[in-house]
Design a protein around this motif. Structure first.
Motif, PDB file in Angstrom:
ATOM      1  N   ALA A 102       0.815  -1.218   0.000  1.00  0.00           N
ATOM      2  CA  ALA A 102       0.000   0.000   0.000  1.00  0.00           C
ATOM      3  C   ALA A 102       0.846   1.264   0.000  1.00  0.00           C
ATOM      4  CB  ALA A 102      -0.935  -0.012   1.207  1.00  0.00           C
ATOM      5  N   LEU A 103       2.063   1.158   0.517  1.00  0.00           N
ATOM      6  CA  LEU A 103       2.906   2.341   0.629  1.00  0.00           C
ATOM      7  C   LEU A 103       3.263   2.932  -0.733  1.00  0.00           C
ATOM      8  CD1 LEU A 103       5.407   1.309   3.450  1.00  0.00           C
ATOM      9  CD2 LEU A 103       3.533   2.932   3.620  1.00  0.00           C
ATOM     10  N   HIS A 104       3.403   2.086  -1.728  1.00  0.00           N
ATOM     11  CA  HIS A 104       3.863   2.551  -3.038  1.00  0.00           C
ATOM     12  C   HIS A 104       2.798   3.343  -3.795  1.00  0.00           C
ATOM     13  CE1 HIS A 104       6.674  -1.188  -2.866  1.00  0.00           C
ATOM     14  NE2 HIS A 104       7.062  -0.229  -2.049  1.00  0.00           N
ATOM     15  N   GLU A 105       1.571   3.284  -3.329  1.00  0.00           N
ATOM     16  CA  GLU A 105       0.479   3.915  -4.073  1.00  0.00           C
ATOM     17  C   GLU A 105       0.328   5.399  -3.759  1.00  0.00           C
ATOM     18  OE1 GLU A 105      -3.043   1.760  -3.228  1.00  0.00           O
ATOM     19  OE2 GLU A 105      -2.194  -0.209  -3.731  1.00  0.00           O
ATOM     20  N   TYR A 106       0.923   5.869  -2.678  1.00  0.00           N
ATOM     21  CA  TYR A 106       0.665   7.231  -2.194  1.00  0.00           C
ATOM     22  C   TYR A 106       1.949   8.053  -2.083  1.00  0.00           C
ATOM     23  CZ  TYR A 106      -3.687   4.994  -0.677  1.00  0.00           C
ATOM     24  OH  TYR A 106      -4.864   4.295  -0.640  1.00  0.00           O
ATOM     25  N   ILE A 107       1.747   9.376  -2.012  1.00  0.00           N
ATOM     26  CA  ILE A 107       2.800  10.299  -1.616  1.00  0.00           C
ATOM     27  C   ILE A 107       2.419  10.837  -0.244  1.00  0.00           C
ATOM     28  CG2 ILE A 107       3.955  12.494  -2.112  1.00  0.00           C
ATOM     29  CD1 ILE A 107       3.475  12.003  -5.057  1.00  0.00           C
ATOM     30  N   PHE A 108       3.356  10.822   0.688  1.00  0.00           N
ATOM     31  CA  PHE A 108       3.089  11.246   2.059  1.00  0.00           C
ATOM     32  C   PHE A 108       3.856  12.535   2.352  1.00  0.00           C
ATOM     33  CE2 PHE A 108       2.743   6.667   1.793  1.00  0.00           C
ATOM     34  CZ  PHE A 108       1.515   6.412   2.402  1.00  0.00           C
ATOM     35  N   TYR A 109       3.207  13.466   3.049  1.00  0.00           N
ATOM     36  CA  TYR A 109       3.811  14.780   3.291  1.00  0.00           C
ATOM     37  C   TYR A 109       3.278  15.315   4.610  1.00  0.00           C
ATOM     38  CZ  TYR A 109       5.731  19.344   1.897  1.00  0.00           C
ATOM     39  OH  TYR A 109       6.471  20.502   1.803  1.00  0.00           O
ATOM     40  N   GLY A 110       4.146  15.469   5.611  1.00  0.00           N
ATOM     41  CA  GLY A 110       3.660  16.028   6.864  1.00  0.00           C
ATOM     42  C   GLY A 110       4.657  15.941   7.999  1.00  0.00           C
ATOM     43  N   GLU A 111       4.561  16.901   8.906  1.00  0.00           N
ATOM     44  CA  GLU A 111       5.393  16.944  10.106  1.00  0.00           C
ATOM     45  C   GLU A 111       4.668  16.266  11.264  1.00  0.00           C
ATOM     46  OE1 GLU A 111       7.246  20.216  13.270  1.00  0.00           O
ATOM     47  OE2 GLU A 111       6.324  20.878  11.391  1.00  0.00           O
ATOM     48  N   LEU A 112       5.407  15.545  12.085  1.00  0.00           N
ATOM     49  CA  LEU A 112       4.838  14.851  13.239  1.00  0.00           C
ATOM     50  C   LEU A 112       5.167  15.589  14.529  1.00  0.00           C
ATOM     51  CD1 LEU A 112       5.660  11.118  12.410  1.00  0.00           C
ATOM     52  CD2 LEU A 112       3.378  12.158  12.492  1.00  0.00           C
ATOM     53  N   ALA A 113       4.185  15.651  15.433  1.00  0.00           N
ATOM     54  CA  ALA A 113       4.426  16.126  16.791  1.00  0.00           C
ATOM     55  C   ALA A 113       4.874  14.940  17.639  1.00  0.00           C
ATOM     56  CB  ALA A 113       3.163  16.755  17.358  1.00  0.00           C
ATOM     57  N   LEU A 114       5.328  15.206  18.851  1.00  0.00           N
ATOM     58  CA  LEU A 114       5.817  14.128  19.706  1.00  0.00           C
ATOM     59  C   LEU A 114       4.719  13.142  20.087  1.00  0.00           C
ATOM     60  CD1 LEU A 114       8.228  16.041  22.122  1.00  0.00           C
ATOM     61  CD2 LEU A 114       8.771  14.808  20.017  1.00  0.00           C
ATOM     62  N   ASP A 115       3.469  13.596  20.096  1.00  0.00           N
ATOM     63  CA  ASP A 115       2.375  12.681  20.439  1.00  0.00           C
ATOM     64  C   ASP A 115       1.832  11.928  19.238  1.00  0.00           C
ATOM     65  OD1 ASP A 115       1.141  14.706  19.086  1.00  0.00           O
ATOM     66  OD2 ASP A 115      -0.358  15.150  20.625  1.00  0.00           O
ATOM     67  N   GLY A 116       2.460  12.116  18.079  1.00  0.00           N
ATOM     68  CA  GLY A 116       2.040  11.410  16.875  1.00  0.00           C
ATOM     69  C   GLY A 116       1.050  12.157  16.012  1.00  0.00           C
ATOM     70  N   SER A 117       0.595  13.320  16.464  1.00  0.00           N
ATOM     71  CA  SER A 117      -0.340  14.093  15.646  1.00  0.00           C
ATOM     72  C   SER A 117       0.407  14.783  14.514  1.00  0.00           C
ATOM     73  CB  SER A 117      -1.070  15.132  16.506  1.00  0.00           C
ATOM     74  OG  SER A 117      -0.150  16.024  17.104  1.00  0.00           O
ATOM     75  N   LEU A 118      -0.327  15.078  13.457  1.00  0.00           N
ATOM     76  CA  LEU A 118       0.246  15.733  12.284  1.00  0.00           C
ATOM     77  C   LEU A 118       0.055  17.237  12.380  1.00  0.00           C
ATOM     78  CD1 LEU A 118      -0.877  13.226   9.539  1.00  0.00           C
ATOM     79  CD2 LEU A 118       1.474  13.829  10.053  1.00  0.00           C
ATOM     80  N   ARG A 119       1.095  17.971  12.049  1.00  0.00           N
ATOM     81  CA  ARG A 119       1.054  19.420  12.093  1.00  0.00           C
ATOM     82  C   ARG A 119       0.988  20.006  10.689  1.00  0.00           C
ATOM     83  NH1 ARG A 119       5.717  20.383  16.683  1.00  0.00           N
ATOM     84  NH2 ARG A 119       4.322  20.421  18.490  1.00  0.00           N
ATOM     85  N   GLU A 120       0.448  21.220  10.609  1.00  0.00           N
ATOM     86  CA  GLU A 120       0.440  21.931   9.331  1.00  0.00           C
ATOM     87  C   GLU A 120       1.869  22.085   8.827  1.00  0.00           C
ATOM     88  OE1 GLU A 120      -1.334  26.052   7.363  1.00  0.00           O
ATOM     89  OE2 GLU A 120      -1.359  25.755   9.538  1.00  0.00           O
ATOM     90  N   THR A 121       2.084  21.778   7.554  1.00  0.00           N
ATOM     91  CA  THR A 121       3.426  21.758   6.978  1.00  0.00           C
ATOM     92  C   THR A 121       3.465  22.651   5.749  1.00  0.00           C
ATOM     93  OG1 THR A 121       3.576  19.450   7.695  1.00  0.00           O
ATOM     94  CG2 THR A 121       5.288  20.253   6.220  1.00  0.00           C
ATOM     95  N   LYS A 132      -0.533  15.482  -8.507  1.00  0.00           N
ATOM     96  CA  LYS A 132      -1.379  15.577  -9.700  1.00  0.00           C
ATOM     97  C   LYS A 132      -0.587  15.216 -10.949  1.00  0.00           C
ATOM     98  CE  LYS A 132      -4.082  18.922 -12.370  1.00  0.00           C
ATOM     99  NZ  LYS A 132      -4.567  20.331 -12.418  1.00  0.00           N
ATOM    100  N   GLU A 133       0.647  15.719 -11.035  1.00  0.00           N
ATOM    101  CA  GLU A 133       1.501  15.449 -12.196  1.00  0.00           C
ATOM    102  C   GLU A 133       1.816  13.961 -12.327  1.00  0.00           C
ATOM    103  OE1 GLU A 133       6.087  16.432 -13.601  1.00  0.00           O
ATOM    104  OE2 GLU A 133       5.112  17.698 -12.094  1.00  0.00           O
ATOM    105  N   LEU A 134       2.037  13.285 -11.187  1.00  0.00           N
ATOM    106  CA  LEU A 134       2.406  11.867 -11.209  1.00  0.00           C
ATOM    107  C   LEU A 134       1.201  10.937 -11.162  1.00  0.00           C
ATOM    108  CD1 LEU A 134       5.436  11.978  -8.723  1.00  0.00           C
ATOM    109  CD2 LEU A 134       5.484  12.025 -11.227  1.00  0.00           C
ATOM    110  N   GLY A 135       0.026  11.490 -10.919  1.00  0.00           N
ATOM    111  CA  GLY A 135      -1.174  10.665 -10.862  1.00  0.00           C
ATOM    112  C   GLY A 135      -1.255   9.788  -9.629  1.00  0.00           C
TER     113      GLY A 135
END
Length: 512
Positions: A102-121, A132-135
């Motif tokens: 499943a990992l190969h299907e997506y692009i992942f982008y984001g900063e992690l906080a110490l508690d595991g939550s995602l922060r605005e990046t 969009k360019e890579l589909g």
């Protein structure tokens, strides 16, 4: 133990674009330690501790083995915390907590906080354009939903915590997917206090501003303190046409990579940037070890207002030459060249002398001739040559201040500016030129024929004022804009005569 390798896709900003990065995680025998290679910056190197805490606080354990994380391609510098999410997923995949297919299907982008939550990046909009360019679908923090929804035709999922991403990849729980909406209505919000109707008098300056806005010409105000230089400048965006969707996204990308979340990503209004005169050259035009857009790029599509123009550092002012001429800034480094768009309208303001009262009717100037010449010489000839309109402001008269005369509103002026811009759009529809200020000598020859009287007037003025070739063509461009405002097809002598009025300060102050 057997060697395990996982591969996850991330993205790294590069100018106002992003390139795909393969995050390879190798789990092997050895003392527990984590090594990150592939030209990471300090923020990426420090992510080892963030990853350890984020994985632990998400209910998993960091593998007690040797981890090697490679960011490929290895010859390009990577920066920022946006690799936290793909690196964490790669680590968990090597330990068997994720389906690796499943990992190969997506692009992942984001900063992690110490508690595991995602922060605005910052830079998420660039990652969306790459996806969009890579589909490929993109997974980003939910705080970036607003900005990434600008990019149409791409599948984007939004997560608030690392656990949500893991559950989604293991087909346990779905992630919300925001459908891009048209937020153009937000751009209609106006500040009723910013309007040309509040500017008393200064009809000459208002006329010059209307011409500048119609043809996208650069402007310099020269006048004593209190004459209204700043007040006039801050109202110029109210008469400019709104940004179209293409340029709105271009501006939003610049603000995204600059990490300015306060910018309204859905705004059709044009940017207005007013840096302090102590700004450095890098702050003004961009640059740095990891190049960032400067004020000239943040003003792309809008106004760059430089108050107290001679007080800016000389090197910073001279660095404006290239973006004023080309509409872009090229930042060169040993192994890379980055290009940021920088097509802005320069609006500069300055006093006529150090004390400010050389042209004032109410105060006596205390400056010596040498002081005045030294002050004015801070603005070099090549920079002055790139400023189309030089507007001399006088102090507002008492009768104008108390007058009950109704002044034109910004909307009334804007209607004429938009009509003139529409004529330019029609004229240049077959070329890359958008406004009169961008015309090349070839365009001028085609679209700006001059009559015999106009040629004689221009020749006489050229000899008296000593214009350069650039100044000569600028006068024709301004006359073309005046003709467009009047709805006239051909440039007339009166248009050229009015255009010449706005260069008289060359002779009066700068001795050119």
């Amino acid at each position: 133990m057997d060697q395990k390798i996982s591969k996850v896709y991330g993205a790294s900003p590069y100018g106002i674009h992003a390139f795909l990065v393969e995050v390879e995680v190798d789990l092997s025998s050895g003392l527990p330690q984590t090594s990150i290679v592939g030209l990471p910056d300090q923020a990426i190197k420090e992510s080892k501790e963030r990853l350890r805490s984020a994985i632990k606080n998400s209910g998993f354990m960091m593998p007690p083995h040797r981890l090697t994380i490679n960011l490929a391609p290895a010859d390009l510098k990577k920066e920022g915390p946006a690799f936290d999410l793909p690196m964490a997923l790669g680590i968990l995949a090597t330990h068997g907590h994720l389906r690796t297919d499943a990992l190969h299907e997506y692009i992942f982008y984001g900063e992690l906080a110490l508690d595991g939550s995602l922060r605005e990046t910052k830079g998420a909009l660039l990652a969306a354009a790459l996806a969009k360019e890579l589909g490929k679908p993109l997974i980003v923090p939910k705080q970036n939903a607003r900005e990434t929804s600008l990019e149409k035709g791409v599948v984007i999922f939004y997560a608030g915590h690392l656990k949500e991403v893991i559950a989604f990849l293991n087909d346990a729980d779905p992630l919300p997917q925001t459908i891009p909406e048209n937020r153009a209505a937000e751009s209609s919000k106006k500040n009723p206090e910013i309007d040309f109707a509040e500017v008393k008098g200064q009809r000459y300056a208002k006329r010059a501003i209307e011409i500048a806005a119609a043809g996208h010409h650069n402007v310099l105000f020269i006048g004593p303190p209190g004459a209204g230089k700043t007040m006039l400048s801050r109202r110029i965006p109210t008469i400019l046409p709104p940004l179209d969707h293409h340029h709105m996204i271009e501006v939003a990308k610049i603000y995204s990579i600059a990490g300015l979340p306060q910018h309204n990503f859905f705004s059709m209004t044009r940017p207005f940037r007013s840096p302090h005169h102590t700004v450095s050259q890098v702050g003004l035009v961009g640059g740095g070890s990891f190049p960032r857009p400067g004020e000239v790029s943040l003003a792309h599509g809008g106004i760059l207002f430089l108050d107290e123009f001679p007080e800016f550092h000389r090197q910073a002012i001279e660095a404006l030459r290239s973006p004023l001429e080309d509409g872009k800034i090229l930042i060169s480094r040993a192994k890379t060249n980055l290009e940021f768009p920088a097509r802005f309208m320069l609006v500069a303001a300055m006093n006529p002398c150090p004390c400010g009262y050389l042209t004032s009717r109410r105060h006596h100037c205390r400056c010596s001739l040498g002081q005045i010449q030294k002050y004015l010489s801070k603005i070099s000839g090549p920079i002055m040559d790139r400023i189309d309109l030089h507007i001399e402001l006088a102090s507002v008269e008492y009768q104008d201040l108390i007058s009950n005369r109704t002044e034109e509103t910004s909307e009334q002026i804007k209607a004429r500016v938009i009509t003139a811009r529409e004529r330019q759009d029609h004229r240049f529809r077959q070329s890359h030129v958008r406004t009169n200020s961008e015309m090349t000598p070839r365009h001028i020859k085609i679209y700006c024929p001059l009559g015999q009287n106009s040629k004689q007037l221009l020749e006489r003025a050229l000899k008296e004022l000593g214009f350069s070739a650039r100044g000569y063509f600028k006068m024709i461009k301004i006359a073309r804009t005046i003709a467009d405002l009047e709805g006239v097809e051909n440039i007339e002598t009166s248009h050229l005569a009015e255009a010449l009025q706005f260069r008289s300060l060359d002779r009066q102050y700068l001795g050119s």
